[in-house]
Design a protein around this motif. Structure first.
Motif, PDB file in Angstrom:
ATOM      1  N   TYR A  25       6.735 -52.761  25.383  1.00 58.73           N
ATOM      2  CA  TYR A  25       5.308 -52.100  25.948  1.00 58.73           C
ATOM      3  C   TYR A  25       4.353 -52.756  25.219  1.00 58.73           C
ATOM      4  CZ  TYR A  25       7.722 -48.013  27.697  1.00 58.73           C
ATOM      5  OH  TYR A  25       8.453 -47.160  28.510  1.00 58.73           O
TER       6      TYR A  25
ATOM      7  N   ASP B 103       3.161 -52.921  21.404  1.00 59.00           N
ATOM      8  CA  ASP B 103       4.463 -52.516  20.411  1.00 59.00           C
ATOM      9  C   ASP B 103       5.117 -53.813  20.178  1.00 59.00           C
ATOM     10  OD1 ASP B 103       6.380 -51.071  19.647  1.00 59.00           O
ATOM     11  OD2 ASP B 103       6.969 -50.057  21.534  1.00 59.00           O
TER      12      ASP B 103
ATOM     13  N   ARG C 139       8.106 -53.966  18.853  1.00 57.16           N
ATOM     14  CA  ARG C 139       9.774 -53.988  19.323  1.00 57.16           C
ATOM     15  C   ARG C 139      10.266 -54.253  20.748  1.00 57.16           C
ATOM     16  NH1 ARG C 139      11.728 -48.586  19.179  1.00 57.16           N
ATOM     17  NH2 ARG C 139       9.549 -48.108  19.682  1.00 57.16           N
TER      18      ARG C 139
ATOM     19  N   ILE D 146      11.975 -53.075  23.506  1.00 62.67           N
ATOM     20  CA  ILE D 146      12.947 -51.694  23.814  1.00 62.67           C
ATOM     21  C   ILE D 146      14.254 -52.439  24.600  1.00 62.67           C
ATOM     22  CG2 ILE D 146      12.947 -49.649  24.772  1.00 62.67           C
ATOM     23  CD1 ILE D 146      10.780 -49.730  22.665  1.00 62.67           C
TER      24      ILE D 146
ATOM     25  N   LEU E 263      20.911 -42.731  22.380  1.00 61.84           N
ATOM     26  CA  LEU E 263      20.255 -41.835  21.670  1.00 61.84           C
ATOM     27  C   LEU E 263      18.732 -41.608  22.096  1.00 61.84           C
ATOM     28  CD1 LEU E 263      20.996 -43.352  18.238  1.00 61.84           C
ATOM     29  CD2 LEU E 263      22.129 -41.471  19.208  1.00 61.84           C
ATOM     30  N   SER E 264      18.109 -40.520  21.837  1.00 59.36           N
ATOM     31  CA  SER E 264      16.725 -40.445  22.206  1.00 59.36           C
ATOM     32  C   SER E 264      16.004 -41.531  21.783  1.00 59.36           C
ATOM     33  CB  SER E 264      16.310 -38.931  21.671  1.00 59.36           C
ATOM     34  OG  SER E 264      14.797 -38.822  21.914  1.00 59.36           O
ATOM     35  N   GLY E 265      15.224 -41.977  22.579  1.00 54.67           N
ATOM     36  CA  GLY E 265      14.229 -43.115  22.126  1.00 54.67           C
ATOM     37  C   GLY E 265      14.930 -44.481  22.203  1.00 54.67           C
ATOM     38  N   SER E 266      16.189 -44.473  22.872  1.00 54.78           N
ATOM     39  CA  SER E 266      16.849 -45.815  23.045  1.00 54.78           C
ATOM     40  C   SER E 266      16.581 -46.721  24.064  1.00 54.78           C
ATOM     41  CB  SER E 266      18.330 -45.760  23.142  1.00 54.78           C
ATOM     42  OG  SER E 266      18.623 -44.868  24.303  1.00 54.78           O
ATOM     43  N   GLY E 267      15.573 -45.987  24.781  1.00 59.86           N
ATOM     44  CA  GLY E 267      14.930 -46.762  26.234  1.00 59.86           C
ATOM     45  C   GLY E 267      15.432 -46.637  27.470  1.00 59.86           C
ATOM     46  N   LYS E 268      16.085 -45.413  27.628  1.00 59.80           N
ATOM     47  CA  LYS E 268      16.665 -45.333  28.920  1.00 59.80           C
ATOM     48  C   LYS E 268      15.950 -45.061  29.943  1.00 59.80           C
ATOM     49  CE  LYS E 268      18.720 -41.584  27.161  1.00 59.80           C
ATOM     50  NZ  LYS E 268      18.365 -41.360  25.736  1.00 59.80           N
ATOM     51  N   SER E 269      14.889 -44.265  29.463  1.00 56.47           N
ATOM     52  CA  SER E 269      13.763 -44.162  30.656  1.00 56.47           C
ATOM     53  C   SER E 269      12.903 -45.476  31.091  1.00 56.47           C
ATOM     54  CB  SER E 269      12.605 -43.190  30.102  1.00 56.47           C
ATOM     55  OG  SER E 269      13.171 -41.896  29.815  1.00 56.47           O
ATOM     56  N   THR E 270      12.809 -46.293  29.882  1.00 53.15           N
ATOM     57  CA  THR E 270      12.169 -47.441  30.175  1.00 53.15           C
ATOM     58  C   THR E 270      13.131 -48.240  30.985  1.00 53.15           C
ATOM     59  OG1 THR E 270      11.398 -47.397  27.678  1.00 53.15           O
ATOM     60  CG2 THR E 270      11.407 -49.386  29.037  1.00 53.15           C
TER      61      THR E 270
ATOM     62  N   TYR F 286       2.957 -49.281  34.194  1.00 52.68           N
ATOM     63  CA  TYR F 286       3.067 -49.731  32.861  1.00 52.68           C
ATOM     64  C   TYR F 286       2.913 -51.236  32.872  1.00 52.68           C
ATOM     65  CZ  TYR F 286       3.830 -45.041  31.087  1.00 52.68           C
ATOM     66  OH  TYR F 286       3.982 -43.643  30.739  1.00 52.68           O
TER      67      TYR F 286
END
Ligand SMILES: Nc1ncnc2c1ncn2[C@@H]1O[C@H](COP(=O)(O)OP(=O)(O)O)[C@@H](O)[C@H]1O
Ligand SMILES: [Mg+2]
Lengths: 267, 235
Positions: free
Chosen positions: B14, B17, B19, B21, B40-47, B60
């Protein structure tokens, strides 16, 4: 009976144009009465509208005082020594303002008896670009989201043991400023999510778009529009005639006074 | 062979950012396949799925490397509107997907944008409302429905676009139990219809529908092993 949103828009335009342009308190009251009757016809919850307007009473007071202090016309109603606080003209101006606002707000609520999609469609069929109409309706949709956001934040603050109602003003302002950023951020995030789902459903895919909803005006609509214009122009005429009348009578009166002064000098 | 969805060595960062993702993710989904992705939550599935439906890089920005292809065509060469005719996506939060005063208007929005003829839109509305079993809510205000019902309408609105590929981003997570059961049935029906589906899941109970389960970990997709359930929960 289903009245076209465009017809309602025309009614509202007529009423609010009259409200803005007429300065006579009696005329304004008459128009307010008409507005209320039309709202009742459209089953607007007029009591609630009036309740909302009640909050504007402070504005009425403020305008009345400001007009009284800064204009020299009218009789003094309340004064402190040489300082005038309230005059008849001030009260009149304040009342005029509040009636005008009442007309505009209660007529605007007539439109809300159509849903947002119908209003968009009405505007689009009047050749307003769809995007513009859509943005406006999305903007309106966001108001309750913003309100909810603010309510949630205040509840969150209260859950932490702060009683907003009992805190002094200065601290209250501080708390509100502290809430401002998170509310703004979460509203922007929601707007962003909404725009993603709008885009992913093909928004602005082509220059044109089709419409499942199609509005057609019935003869009742045309009749109402015709009568709205007729009433509006008649009222405007009456008002203009009347003000011309008062103007000429004023002239005549001043002429009479002038003559009598001359006469007295002569004698 | 041409796949509905093909991702080759995808990296993504991003804006602002540090990192990465996604860090070399690979994925091939066959036609008619249902793939679940856990992580896990925040692991980048939505990304990851934003990369599939073009939200990244069209909405984005950020730094993307690698390749995402829909039916063999690079998403960089497609406008968002073109992608929207091929890929439908339903999001997690039902409230931020609905914006129309009636269910009917909500469903009509997508096809209207695609210039579908009026009678056709009527047919589509009828059909998708049957699919999600919400026919009697046609003239309701979506704002007055329950979370699960809202999500069903969000699904119906996407189905009305008649895309071959469907992405579901944790669509059950904000829905009550009754709603989940109904939505799961709908997904099953879509799978039987032959749609190509990616299912992002947080809840292990919802994985039975999938033909294949992948895990997103350290920015890469790998086979999901039953042992790796740390952080995932059962309800
Ligand atoms: N718009 C954004 N800008 C910067 N960072 C983001 C943005 N959206 C998500 N992230 C970050 O990317 C990471 C992965 O997010 P996400 O793809 O939403 O994960 P998941 O869906 O698996 O929970 C998170 O650490 C999140 O903080
Ligand atoms: Mg997510």
């Amino acid at each position: 009976m289903n009245i076209d949103p465009r017809t309602k828009l025309i009614i509202v335009l007529c009423l609010s144009t009259l409200a803005i342009f007429i300065k006579d308190i009696l005329f304004l009251s008459g128009i307010l009465l008409i507005t209320i009757m039309i709202s009742l016809f459209f089953k607007v919850n007029i009591l609630q509208v009036l309740r909302e307007i009640k909050r504007l009473l402070y504005v009425l007071l403020a305008i009345a005082v400001i007009q009284s202090v800064f204009s020299t016309d009218g009789q003094v109603l309340i004064g402190l020594g040489k300082l005038t606080i309230l005059t008849t003209v001030g009260v009149q101006k304040g009342l005029e303002f509040i009636i005008r606002i009442m007309i505009i707000i209660s007529s605007a609520t007539i439109i809300t008896t159509s849903n947002s999609r119908e209003i968009i469609q009405g505007l689009v069929q009047w050749r307003l670009p769809y995007e513009v109409a859509f943005m406006v309706s999305i903007g309106i949709r966001f108001l309750p989201i913003l309100r909810e956001e603010i309510k949630d934040s205040i509840v969150a603050i209260q859950l932490r043991g702060i009683e907003i109602k009992k805190t002094p003003l200065k601290k209250k302002l501080y708390i509100y400023s502290y809430l401002f950023t998170p509310i703004l951020v979460s509203t922007i995030i929601k707007a962003q999510k909404l725009s993603m789902s709008v885009e992913m459903r093909g928004f602005r895919a082509y220059e044109r778009r089709t419409s499942y909803m199609v509005l057609r005006m019935s003869y009742v609509d045309y009749l109402i529009i015709f009568f709205s214009f007729l009433c509006a122009t008649t009222l405007a005429h009456l008002y203009i005639d009347q003000s011309v009348l008062t103007l000429s009578s004023l002239k005549r009166m001043s002429y009479f006074v002038y003559n009598s002064i001359r006469l007295r000098k002569f004698l | 062979m041409i796949y509905p969805i093909e991702i080759n060595n995808l990296h993504y960062k991003y804006e602002k950012d540090a990192r990465e993702i996604l860090n070399g993710a690979n994925l091939k989904v066959a036609k008619g396949e249902t793939v679940a992705i856990v992580g896990l939550s925040g692991s980048g599935k939505s990304t990851l799925i934003y990369n599939i439906c073009g939200i990244i890089p069209h909405i984005y920005r950020g730094e993307a490397k690698g390749q995402v292809k829909i039916w063999g065509k690079d998403i960089l060469d497609m406008k968002l509107s073109e992608i929207s005719t091929k890929v439908g996506i339903v999001f997690q939060d039902p409230d931020t997907q609905l914006f129309s005063p009636t269910v009917e208007d909500e469903i009509a929005f997508g096809p209207e944008n695609l210039c579908i003829a009026r009678e056709q839109i009527g047919l589509r509305i009828k059909k998708v409302l049957e699919t999600v079993n919400m026919e009697e809510y046609r003239l309701e205000n979506p704002g007055n429905l329950s979370g699960g019902q809202k999500q069903l309408i969000a699904i119906a609105s996407v189905l009305a676009m008649e895309t071959e590929i469907l992405l579901f981003d944790e669509i059950l997570s904000q829905v009550d139990k009754e709603g989940r059961i109904k939505i799961r049935e709908v997904i099953k029906g879509l799978k039987e219809e032959g749609k190509t589906i990616i299912l992002i899941e947080h809840d292990l109970n919802n994985l039975q529908i999938a033909d294949r389960v992948l895990q997103l970990k350290d920015g890469k997709l790998e086979e999901f092993k039953a042992g790796d359930i740390i952080g995932l929960h059962r309800t």
